[in-house]
Design a protein around this motif. Structure first.
Motif, short mmCIF file in Angstrom:
data_model
loop_
_atom_site.label_atom_id
_atom_site.label_comp_id
_atom_site.label_asym_id
_atom_site.label_seq_id
_atom_site.Cartn_x
_atom_site.Cartn_y
_atom_site.Cartn_z
N LEU A 11 44.37 42.37 43.84
CA LEU A 11 43.30 42.79 43.05
C LEU A 11 42.34 44.13 43.41
O LEU A 11 42.18 44.06 44.38
CB LEU A 11 42.49 41.42 42.61
CG LEU A 11 43.36 40.20 42.07
CD1 LEU A 11 42.07 38.97 41.97
CD2 LEU A 11 43.64 40.45 40.65
N THR A 12 41.98 44.79 42.40
CA THR A 12 41.07 45.58 42.44
C THR A 12 39.41 44.98 42.80
O THR A 12 39.52 43.96 42.45
CB THR A 12 40.85 46.40 41.40
OG1 THR A 12 40.35 45.93 40.21
CG2 THR A 12 42.01 47.16 41.03
N GLY A 15 38.50 43.50 39.58
CA GLY A 15 39.40 42.23 39.38
C GLY A 15 38.80 41.04 40.34
O GLY A 15 38.81 40.02 39.88
N THR A 18 35.61 39.78 38.97
CA THR A 18 36.12 38.78 37.59
C THR A 18 36.57 37.57 37.98
O THR A 18 36.17 36.67 37.36
CB THR A 18 37.21 39.67 36.87
OG1 THR A 18 36.51 41.03 36.36
CG2 THR A 18 37.38 38.92 35.42
N ARG A 19 37.47 37.51 38.91
CA ARG A 19 38.09 36.16 39.42
C ARG A 19 37.06 35.69 39.70
O ARG A 19 37.09 34.17 39.40
CB ARG A 19 39.33 36.55 40.22
CG ARG A 19 40.16 35.04 40.57
CD ARG A 19 41.20 35.67 41.56
NE ARG A 19 41.86 34.54 41.98
CZ ARG A 19 41.68 33.46 43.18
NH1 ARG A 19 40.63 33.64 43.75
NH2 ARG A 19 42.31 32.33 43.18
N GLN A 53 42.48 37.43 29.89
CA GLN A 53 42.01 37.83 31.29
C GLN A 53 42.09 36.41 32.02
O GLN A 53 42.54 36.43 33.16
CB GLN A 53 40.42 38.30 31.26
CG GLN A 53 40.36 39.76 30.86
CD GLN A 53 38.82 39.91 30.82
OE1 GLN A 53 38.28 39.53 30.12
NE2 GLN A 53 38.36 41.01 31.67
N HIS A 56 45.64 35.86 33.19
CA HIS A 56 46.06 36.93 34.19
C HIS A 56 45.76 36.41 35.76
O HIS A 56 46.33 36.76 36.46
CB HIS A 56 45.04 38.31 34.06
CG HIS A 56 45.40 39.41 35.06
ND1 HIS A 56 46.85 39.87 34.99
CD2 HIS A 56 44.76 39.89 35.85
CE1 HIS A 56 46.44 40.63 36.19
NE2 HIS A 56 45.47 40.66 36.47
N TYR A 57 44.42 35.86 35.71
CA TYR A 57 44.15 35.44 37.03
C TYR A 57 44.72 33.95 37.34
O TYR A 57 44.87 33.53 38.58
CB TYR A 57 42.52 35.52 37.10
CG TYR A 57 42.08 36.94 36.86
CD1 TYR A 57 42.09 37.72 37.84
CD2 TYR A 57 41.31 37.35 35.82
CE1 TYR A 57 41.71 38.90 37.77
CE2 TYR A 57 40.79 38.73 35.64
CZ TYR A 57 41.31 39.42 37.00
OH TYR A 57 40.44 40.84 36.86
#
Length: 231
Positions: A11-12, A15, A18-19, A53, A56-57
């Motif tokens: 992950l960036t 990211g 967000t996670r 989203q 995605h995680y």
């Protein structure tokens, strides 16, 4: 509760944030409402992310709950390691922190990790293992501080710091459960203070005399002047 393990790209920083926000939102909702009472839609709305989203995680709710277990355990263990139990003042401060936190919550919620254990231990073997590992880490963090106290002579010489850590953790868990159902922190205070008083008392060398207790207060007797905590 099972979840397929899937490879995820690194992950960036955005990211990762967000996670972490999703996990934090899920942890708060699950602690308040329970696992069964918290939906992915609730979490999505609280974390302010889209459904894509969230997907995605985390593959599913089970995978997210496992992340919440790790989050709760990591937070508790991190806070425990920051508490300096290596001297009597630090032990008293830790005791006060545990009681104050429960009082501020009005006894609600119980232990973030312990409540997950109560909900998942019998229905999800994988979650149970994760929760058990979290408790082991928590106990080890308490033990680390108690060893310093023991070496300095602040604990009874016949006590094993590892055994005392397990006893303290059990007292905290049982006390938090009673505080939760009674909406009164006195059972928690009684349990923790009694263990600490016994652990810091000096064994008497004269036959028949009682051991001297420490300065930790005990609340095992009901004070008629104090009513139950209000809800």
């Amino acid at each position: 509760m099972t979840s397929d393990t899937r490879e995820r790209p690194r992950l960036t920083p955005k990211g990762e944030r967000t996670r972490a926000r999703i996990i934090d939102a899920a942890a708060g909702l699950i602690h308040e409402r329970g696992v069964a009472g918290t939906t992915l839609e609730d979490i999505r709305a609280s974390a302010e992310v889209s459904g894509s989203q969230l997907q995605h995680y985390f593959a599913d709710k089970y995978e997210l709950v496992q992340a919440v277990i790790g989050h709760q355990a990591g937070t508790i263990v991190g806070n425990q390691r920051q508490a300096d139990l290596g001297d009597a003042g630090g032990l008293q401060a830790w005791r006060d922190m545990v009681i104050t936190t429960a009082k501020n919550a009005g006894g609600r919620g119980g232990c973030p990790l312990g409540s997950l254990g109560g909900q998942l231990a019998e229905s999800d073997p994988q979650a149970r293992v994760l929760i058990a590992a979290g408790f082991e880490q928590w106990s080890a963090a308490i033990s680390d501080g108690l060893r310093g106290l023991h070496a300095a002579g602040h604990l009874r010489a016949d006590l094993d710091p590892d055994d005392l850590a397990v006893t303290l953790l059990a007292a905290v868990q049982g006390g938090l459960l009673l505080a939760q159902v009674q909406r009164d922190t006195r059972p928690l205070e009684t349990a923790v203070d009694t263990v600490l008083a016994l652990a810091t008392s000096k064994a008497s060398r004269s036959g028949g005399s009682r051991a001297r207790t420490s300065s930790f207060r005990t609340y095992s007797r009901h004070d008629p002047g104090r009513g139950p905590s209000s809800e």
